[in-house]
Write a protein that holds these residues in place. Structure first.
Motif, mmCIF file in Angstrom:
data_model
loop_
_atom_site.group_PDB
_atom_site.id
_atom_site.type_symbol
_atom_site.label_atom_id
_atom_site.label_comp_id
_atom_site.label_asym_id
_atom_site.label_seq_id
_atom_site.Cartn_x
_atom_site.Cartn_y
_atom_site.Cartn_z
ATOM 1 N N ASP A 193 0.808 -1.216 0.000
ATOM 2 C CA ASP A 193 0.000 0.000 0.000
ATOM 3 C C ASP A 193 0.844 1.271 0.000
ATOM 4 O OD1 ASP A 193 0.829 -0.714 2.585
ATOM 5 O OD2 ASP A 193 -0.867 0.263 3.550
ATOM 6 N N ARG A 194 2.180 1.140 -0.074
ATOM 7 C CA ARG A 194 3.047 2.311 -0.153
ATOM 8 C C ARG A 194 3.839 2.346 -1.466
ATOM 9 N NH1 ARG A 194 3.231 4.981 4.972
ATOM 10 N NH2 ARG A 194 4.783 6.371 4.077
ATOM 11 N N GLN A 195 3.421 1.541 -2.435
ATOM 12 C CA GLN A 195 4.069 1.556 -3.742
ATOM 13 C C GLN A 195 3.679 2.812 -4.511
ATOM 14 O OE1 GLN A 195 6.396 -0.860 -4.509
ATOM 15 N NE2 GLN A 195 5.947 -1.462 -2.399
ATOM 16 N N ASN A 196 4.477 3.151 -5.514
ATOM 17 C CA ASN A 196 4.161 4.372 -6.273
ATOM 18 C C ASN A 196 3.380 4.095 -7.551
ATOM 19 O OD1 ASN A 196 6.072 3.340 -7.996
ATOM 20 N ND2 ASN A 196 7.636 4.880 -7.559
ATOM 21 N N VAL A 238 8.159 4.624 15.597
ATOM 22 C CA VAL A 238 8.651 4.922 14.256
ATOM 23 C C VAL A 238 9.186 6.347 14.227
ATOM 24 C CG1 VAL A 238 8.059 5.161 11.811
ATOM 25 C CG2 VAL A 238 7.047 3.303 13.169
ATOM 26 N N GLU A 239 10.473 6.469 13.894
ATOM 27 C CA GLU A 239 11.097 7.784 13.789
ATOM 28 C C GLU A 239 10.952 8.375 12.401
ATOM 29 O OE1 GLU A 239 15.224 7.558 14.878
ATOM 30 O OE2 GLU A 239 14.817 8.529 16.786
ATOM 31 N N LYS A 240 11.097 7.510 11.380
ATOM 32 C CA LYS A 240 11.109 8.014 10.016
ATOM 33 C C LYS A 240 10.702 6.909 9.052
ATOM 34 C CE LYS A 240 14.092 10.888 7.080
ATOM 35 N NZ LYS A 240 15.453 11.487 6.952
ATOM 36 N N ILE A 241 9.975 7.280 8.002
ATOM 37 C CA ILE A 241 9.600 6.348 6.944
ATOM 38 C C ILE A 241 10.056 6.949 5.620
ATOM 39 C CG2 ILE A 241 7.723 5.122 5.792
ATOM 40 C CD1 ILE A 241 6.058 5.441 8.293
ATOM 41 N N ILE A 242 10.804 6.156 4.854
ATOM 42 C CA ILE A 242 11.298 6.624 3.557
ATOM 43 C C ILE A 242 10.799 5.651 2.485
ATOM 44 C CG2 ILE A 242 13.320 7.263 2.188
ATOM 45 C CD1 ILE A 242 14.863 7.456 4.873
ATOM 46 N N ASP A 243 9.944 6.131 1.598
ATOM 47 C CA ASP A 243 9.401 5.308 0.524
ATOM 48 C C ASP A 243 10.274 5.400 -0.720
ATOM 49 O OD1 ASP A 243 7.087 4.392 1.905
ATOM 50 O OD2 ASP A 243 6.104 6.317 1.544
ATOM 51 N N ILE A 257 12.451 3.374 -2.092
ATOM 52 C CA ILE A 257 13.833 2.907 -2.041
ATOM 53 C C ILE A 257 13.966 1.789 -3.076
ATOM 54 C CG2 ILE A 257 15.616 1.857 -0.609
ATOM 55 C CD1 ILE A 257 14.901 4.522 0.493
ATOM 56 N N GLY A 258 14.805 2.003 -4.087
ATOM 57 C CA GLY A 258 14.927 1.015 -5.145
ATOM 58 C C GLY A 258 13.625 0.857 -5.898
ATOM 59 N N ILE A 259 13.330 -0.377 -6.296
ATOM 60 C CA ILE A 259 12.139 -0.639 -7.103
ATOM 61 C C ILE A 259 10.856 -0.518 -6.297
ATOM 62 C CG2 ILE A 259 10.919 -2.441 -8.411
ATOM 63 C CD1 ILE A 259 13.622 -3.506 -9.261
ATOM 64 N N CYS A 260 10.875 -1.032 -5.065
ATOM 65 C CA CYS A 260 9.584 -1.159 -4.368
ATOM 66 C C CYS A 260 9.683 -1.081 -2.848
ATOM 67 C CB CYS A 260 8.941 -2.491 -4.741
ATOM 68 S SG CYS A 260 9.968 -3.930 -4.323
ATOM 69 N N GLN A 261 10.835 -0.710 -2.307
ATOM 70 C CA GLN A 261 11.036 -0.844 -0.872
ATOM 71 C C GLN A 261 10.670 0.418 -0.097
ATOM 72 O OE1 GLN A 261 11.944 -3.722 0.405
ATOM 73 N NE2 GLN A 261 12.583 -4.784 -1.433
ATOM 74 N N THR A 262 10.331 0.205 1.166
ATOM 75 C CA THR A 262 10.157 1.279 2.140
ATOM 76 C C THR A 262 11.111 1.011 3.294
ATOM 77 O OG1 THR A 262 7.838 1.758 1.591
ATOM 78 C CG2 THR A 262 8.567 2.315 3.824
ATOM 79 N N LEU A 263 11.786 2.041 3.757
ATOM 80 C CA LEU A 263 12.711 1.914 4.881
ATOM 81 C C LEU A 263 12.098 2.584 6.104
ATOM 82 C CD1 LEU A 263 15.562 0.892 5.649
ATOM 83 C CD2 LEU A 263 16.402 3.190 5.155
ATOM 84 N N ILE A 264 12.015 1.827 7.206
ATOM 85 C CA ILE A 264 11.459 2.347 8.456
ATOM 86 C C ILE A 264 12.583 2.393 9.485
ATOM 87 C CG2 ILE A 264 9.701 2.042 10.247
ATOM 88 C CD1 ILE A 264 8.245 0.141 8.374
ATOM 89 N N LEU A 265 12.747 3.546 10.115
ATOM 90 C CA LEU A 265 13.712 3.691 11.219
ATOM 91 C C LEU A 265 12.914 3.771 12.512
ATOM 92 C CD1 LEU A 265 15.347 4.720 8.687
ATOM 93 C CD2 LEU A 265 16.723 6.002 10.333
ATOM 94 N N CYS A 266 13.216 2.844 13.431
ATOM 95 C CA CYS A 266 12.499 2.755 14.707
ATOM 96 C C CYS A 266 13.462 2.944 15.869
ATOM 97 C CB CYS A 266 11.809 1.398 14.852
ATOM 98 S SG CYS A 266 10.656 0.995 13.571
ATOM 99 N N LYS A 267 12.899 3.315 16.998
ATOM 100 C CA LYS A 267 13.662 3.353 18.247
ATOM 101 C C LYS A 267 12.796 2.807 19.356
ATOM 102 C CE LYS A 267 12.383 8.093 19.509
ATOM 103 N NZ LYS A 267 12.860 9.424 19.865
#
Length: 353
Positions: free
Chosen positions: A291-294, A336-341, A343-353
């Protein structure tokens, strides 16, 4: 939801036709694959301007006229080829089947890894067990079997896995390097692809790969072949109650790892990881949330990987919808600190603490 809207605006006849496409999808799939592998599509592409007659195509591919006719007529019904008078041509769809890297890998993955086993999908759905895996041997899950699967199956599995995950590695490593980290734990590091790339980009980072013994064996081979001195390994089954997460790491990294587990296991893993963190540690999770694809093509591909998990991988995991995954993070007590959509072909990067 931004995808798959207005999908019930067909007439009754249009809907019936779409239903037949689904009913005959396995046949069309295999016809498309055979036409690709026997170079029928390539031959049509090579003569894309002038076109070829049935007999000419049979002669050039060294197949019988009967065989070519069977393939072409099904391909015509699936818009893979087109016909003008007595001449046959490749369509845009046929071109993508023969030339697009993503389509090639998806098709190989579904043919070699999934096709036979998906016959047992109904059984898997009922039992929450990878009942299709028995076509390759007697395992509970596919992961310990990866290194011993038949050659084409293993090749297709790893090519598929690496295509979707590796495309995001370069960008993810740039983000990690901006955090000035010194030690990273790669949980579910598999063959060491990410760890190797990170090591090449930043040899000052101490990297530990944590995975099952079978995967660590493959990772060790990669580390040895590339003579990397800043990568170590840790053999463990993270689900075992007596397995503790090593401490002292700045980053706990997981790429397409948590989608191998069911909800309660994911929460258990994240809770274990949380206990291993210090105040400055972060968890980085990279996953292809559908659900976060472009675009809808990407969402379609991600969603339709889930039945593989059901029938072939373990019987109980799936590709995530981020709205669901966010709840797992909350239940594990993570923020969740940050969400970056993208990334590459289809990835989302989540930074948590």
């Amino acid at each position: 939801m931004k995808f798959f809207k207005n999908n019930d605006n067909l007439t009754a006849l249009e809907a019936q036709y779409e239903a037949q496409k689904i009913a005959f999808a396995p046949i069309i799939f295999q016809v498309a694959r055979v036409m690709r592998d026997l170079k029928v599509l390539k031959t049509l592409k090579d003569f894309s301007k002038e076109g070829l007659t049935l007999e000419e195509l049979a002669n050039k591919t060294k197949l019988s006229v009967y065989s070519i006719q069977v393939l072409l007529e099904t391909a015509l019904s699936a818009n893979i080829v087109k016909q003008k008078d007595e001449l046959w041509f490749l369509t845009k769809i046929g071109y993508f089947i023969d030339n697009d890297e993503m389509t090639r890998l998806n098709l190989n993955y579904n043919h070699y890894v999934n096709y036979l086993g998906l016959y047992n999908l109904e059984e898997s759905i009922k039992e929450n067990k990878a009942c299709g895996l028995k076509v390759f041997g007697e395992w509970e899950t596919i992961y310990p079997a990866l290194s011993t699967l038949p050659k084409e199956v293993k090749k297709s599995w790893f090519e598929f896995d690496h295509f979707y995950s590796d495309s995001g590695f370069e960008q993810a490593i740039e983000i990690l390097n901006s955090l000035n980290i010194k030690k990273l734990l790669d949980i579910g590091g598999n063959t060491g692809k990410f760890a190797t790339l990170l090591s090449n980009k930043n040899s000052d980072i101490e990297i530990t790969i944590m995975d099952l013994p079978q995967q660590i064996k493959l990772a060790k081979q990669t580390i040895y072949e590339k003579n990397l001195t800043n990568i170590s390994t840790f053999e463990a089954n993270i689900l075992n109650d007596d397995t503790n997460i090593p401490t002292g790491y700045d980053i706990i990294w997981m790429s397409q790892f948590l989608d191998c587990f069911k909800e309660e296991q994911i929460i258990k893993i994240l809770t274990k990881i949380k206990k291993s963190l210090n105040n400055n540690s972060k968890i980085c999770i990279m996953e292809p949330f559908w659900d976060r694809q472009n675009n809808e093509t990407a969402a379609f591909c991600v969603i339709n990987t889930s039945p593989y998990f059901t029938a072939m991988a373990n019987g109980y995991s799936k590709m995530f919808k981020y709205q669901d995954f966010e709840k797992y993070l909350q239940k594990a007590g993570l923020e969740v600190e940050k969400i970056i959509d993208n990334i590459g072909i289809c990835q989302t990067l989540i930074l948590c603490k």
